[in-house]
Design a protein around this motif. Structure first.
Motif, PDB file in Angstrom:
ATOM      1  N   PHE A 162       1.280  -1.209  -0.264  1.00  0.00           N
ATOM      2  CA  PHE A 162       0.051  -0.014  -0.135  1.00  0.00           C
ATOM      3  C   PHE A 162       0.980   1.455   0.002  1.00  0.00           C
TER       4      PHE A 162
ATOM      5  N   TRP B 233       0.147   5.056   0.720  1.00  0.00           N
ATOM      6  CA  TRP B 233      -0.544   5.152   1.719  1.00  0.00           C
ATOM      7  C   TRP B 233      -0.592   7.285   1.159  1.00  0.00           C
TER       8      TRP B 233
ATOM      9  N   LYS C 122      -2.974   6.067  -1.749  1.00  0.00           N
ATOM     10  CA  LYS C 122      -4.124   5.352  -1.445  1.00  0.00           C
ATOM     11  C   LYS C 122      -4.455   3.908  -2.959  1.00  0.00           C
ATOM     12  N   ARG C 123      -3.480   3.978  -3.233  1.00  0.00           N
ATOM     13  CA  ARG C 123      -3.206   3.243  -4.266  1.00  0.00           C
ATOM     14  C   ARG C 123      -1.838   1.960  -3.747  1.00  0.00           C
ATOM     15  N   TRP C 124      -2.011   1.330  -4.615  1.00  0.00           N
ATOM     16  CA  TRP C 124      -1.213  -0.775  -4.489  1.00  0.00           C
ATOM     17  C   TRP C 124      -0.102  -0.599  -5.542  1.00  0.00           C
TER      18      TRP C 124
ATOM     19  N   GLU D 174      -6.740  -1.302   3.129  1.00  0.00           N
ATOM     20  CA  GLU D 174      -6.171  -1.281   3.470  1.00  0.00           C
ATOM     21  C   GLU D 174      -4.843  -1.795   3.626  1.00  0.00           C
ATOM     22  N   PRO D 175      -3.439  -1.956   4.209  1.00  0.00           N
ATOM     23  CA  PRO D 175      -2.627  -3.524   4.391  1.00  0.00           C
ATOM     24  C   PRO D 175      -3.079  -4.007   5.704  1.00  0.00           C
TER      25      PRO D 175
END
Length: 234
Positions: free
Chosen positions: A36, A38, A41-43, A197-198
């Motif tokens: 993730f 932060w 807010k993408r991966w 989220e993670p």
């Protein structure tokens, strides 16, 4: 593998760099680590060979990146049928071509943009809400609440196309309705896990409604709105 390694049931790596979706069996080549970011807010999606999925010129997706970059970031767009779509850095969705190769060239999400997700290294889950852990109401009750000081371990069994089944320590499957959640069924009910989220996920039934944490530890089936869904710490 860290705690957040999903499996995409139709994804595989071939020819070393091209990402393709043409495999029926799951191996390390179909196992990816989600990392993730932060700030956006993408991966990032990393292979077991330590290469990142990367958007290339022309929209192709290759597992060739040695380092994180903006073109290695993807949005996860969770769908009503339990699948997930990937939106690349060009704003377009990843689609599986007839050859099996992946390209970020679609403006809309259709069936060729949908993939299925598993947490591969979590055969057991522990869930926590803002009120406390998910656990049995009492030692003699199969009813689950979400305000407990101590946790109960939840067995996770894998089904087809992203479906998972939950089983209590009493070896009974979860049954859910608008009144509550009980581990007292001999018949499994299907759920989807949506990574938010993670360390947080949402849980959705196969009918499309989310599990929610209510007042006084009430653990029950809510509606289909993600805005009302509880993000469970796991």
């Amino acid at each position: 593998c860290t705690p957040h390694c999903p499996r995409l049931t139709s994804g595989a790596l071939t020819a070393g760099v091209d990402v393709t979706a043409n495999q029926d069996e799951i191996s390390d080549h179909e196992t990816f680590q989600l990392e993730f970011d932060w700030s956006t807010k993408r991966w990032y999606i990393r292979t077991m060979q330590d290469k990142y999925w990367t958007l290339e010129t022309g929209g192709g997706i290759q597992a060739a990146g040695d380092k994180r970059s903006s073109n290695a970031l993807f949005d996860l767009a969770w769908q009503g049928d339990g699948s997930v779509a990937f939106r690349a850095n060009n704003g377009r969705y990843v689609i599986t071509k007839r050859s099996g190769h992946l390209y970020a060239t679609s403006d809309n999400i259709d069936d060729n943009c949908k993939y299925f997700f598993y947490l591969v290294n979590r055969p057991i889950l522990v869930l926590k809400s803002e009120q406390g852990f998910v656990g049995y109401k009492s030692a003699s009750s199969p009813k689950l609440e979400c305000n407990k000081a101590t946790y109960e371990t939840i067995q996770v069994e894998r089904g087809e196309k992203g479906i998972v089944y939950f089983k209590g320590q009493n070896n009974k499957y979860w049954h859910v309705d608008s009144e509550g959640v009980t581990a007292d069924s001999d018949t499994p009910e299907g759920f989807y896990l949506e990574l938010r989220e993670p360390t947080r996920l949402c849980i959705k039934t196969s009918s499309g409604n989310y599990l929610t944490a209510g007042k006084n530890g009430c653990f029950r089936l809510g509606d289909s709105s993600i805005e009302n869904a509880t993000q469970w710490e796991y």
